[in-house]
Design a protein around this motif. Structure first.
Motif, PDB file in Angstrom:
ATOM      1  N   SER A 253      -2.828  -1.825   4.758  1.00 42.17           N
ATOM      2  CA  SER A 253      -3.459  -0.818   4.132  1.00 42.17           C
ATOM      3  C   SER A 253      -3.389   0.781   4.897  1.00 42.17           C
ATOM      4  O   SER A 253      -3.167   0.674   6.153  1.00 42.17           O
TER       5      SER A 253
ATOM      6  N   ALA B  26      -8.869  -3.221   5.263  1.00 38.54           N
ATOM      7  CA  ALA B  26      -8.771  -1.806   4.403  1.00 38.54           C
ATOM      8  C   ALA B  26      -9.269  -0.633   5.547  1.00 38.54           C
ATOM      9  O   ALA B  26      -9.939  -0.800   6.319  1.00 38.54           O
TER      10      ALA B  26
ATOM     11  N   SER C 130      -4.101   4.837   5.606  1.00 35.78           N
ATOM     12  CA  SER C 130      -5.147   5.994   5.433  1.00 35.78           C
ATOM     13  C   SER C 130      -4.416   7.330   4.938  1.00 35.78           C
ATOM     14  O   SER C 130      -2.951   7.356   4.727  1.00 35.78           O
TER      15      SER C 130
ATOM     16  N   THR D 110       0.761  -1.164   0.014  1.00 37.64           N
ATOM     17  CA  THR D 110       0.001  -0.079   0.078  1.00 37.64           C
ATOM     18  C   THR D 110       0.840   1.184  -0.057  1.00 37.64           C
ATOM     19  O   THR D 110       1.957   1.034   0.621  1.00 37.64           O
TER      20      THR D 110
END
Length: 195
Positions: A137, A179, A139, A92
């Motif tokens: 994952s 996620a 943010s 990611t």
């Protein structure tokens, strides 16, 4: 699955809680604990036994992956991986354009980060001997979540931006992924439920 000719044990493909790949195991029919027969690095898929039980044939498959960055403007490709399994268990982007990915350290996977030219690489979170990580994952603020296998449990862990120690968010997850929303407020994951 294949029975040994004497009928007191059978061979099967199974994965122990700490194993990254399925192996061939022998399970005594009398209830004694099973034990591993193979010790390869790959994933074993088939068990076949000669009629006299003296020869086992199995298929071991090995995952090969290549981690590369491709510029969407000039189509220039940069190879980032240094071994055949980097990135295979997930990757990611962080907001600063660094890549977070999983790479093997022995029989477990640690969380690493690299710049897009592959020049600056470092361990973000190292798995302990009994752990393995997958499916990172990130943010928009750089919070990273990932699945951690610890013994027989799978849990979601959260790593704050700039942090080096991840904390468990929940347990009982399914290994199909995790996620985090762009704003970091919601984490989505598969769970194992009764029924």
């Amino acid at each position: 699955v294949a029975w040994l000719p004497h009928g007191r044990s059978l061979l099967m493909i199974a994965r122990a809680p700490l194993d990254a790949q399925a192996q061939v195991w022998m399970a005594p029919a009398d209830g004694r604990p099973p034990h591993r027969v193979t010790t390869g690095d790959g994933e074993y898929r088939i068990v076949s036994l000669t009629a006299d039980g003296r020869t086992l044939v199995s298929v071991e498959s090995t995952l090969t992956s290549t981690m590369s960055a491709l510029s969407m403007t000039d189509r220039a490709e940069t190879r980032l991986g240094r071994n055949r399994r980097e990135g295979a268990n997930g990757l990611t982007f962080l907001p600063d354009r660094r890549l977070v990915y999983l790479a093997p350290v022995g029989m477990r996977f640690a969380l690493w980060t690299t710049t897009l030219d592959g020049a600056t690489r470092s361990v973000l979170v190292d798995a302990r001997q009994e752990e393995s990580f997958s499916f990172p994952s990130a943010s928009d603020d750089g919070t990273v979540v990932f699945v951690a296998r610890t013994g027989t449990e799978l849990e979601v862990r959260r790593l704050a931006p700039g942090g080096s120690r991840a904390s468990a968010v929940t347990t009982g997850v399914h290994s199909d992924g995790v996620a985090i929303s762009p704003d970091g407020r919601v984490i989505v994951f598969g769970a194992v439920v009764d029924g």
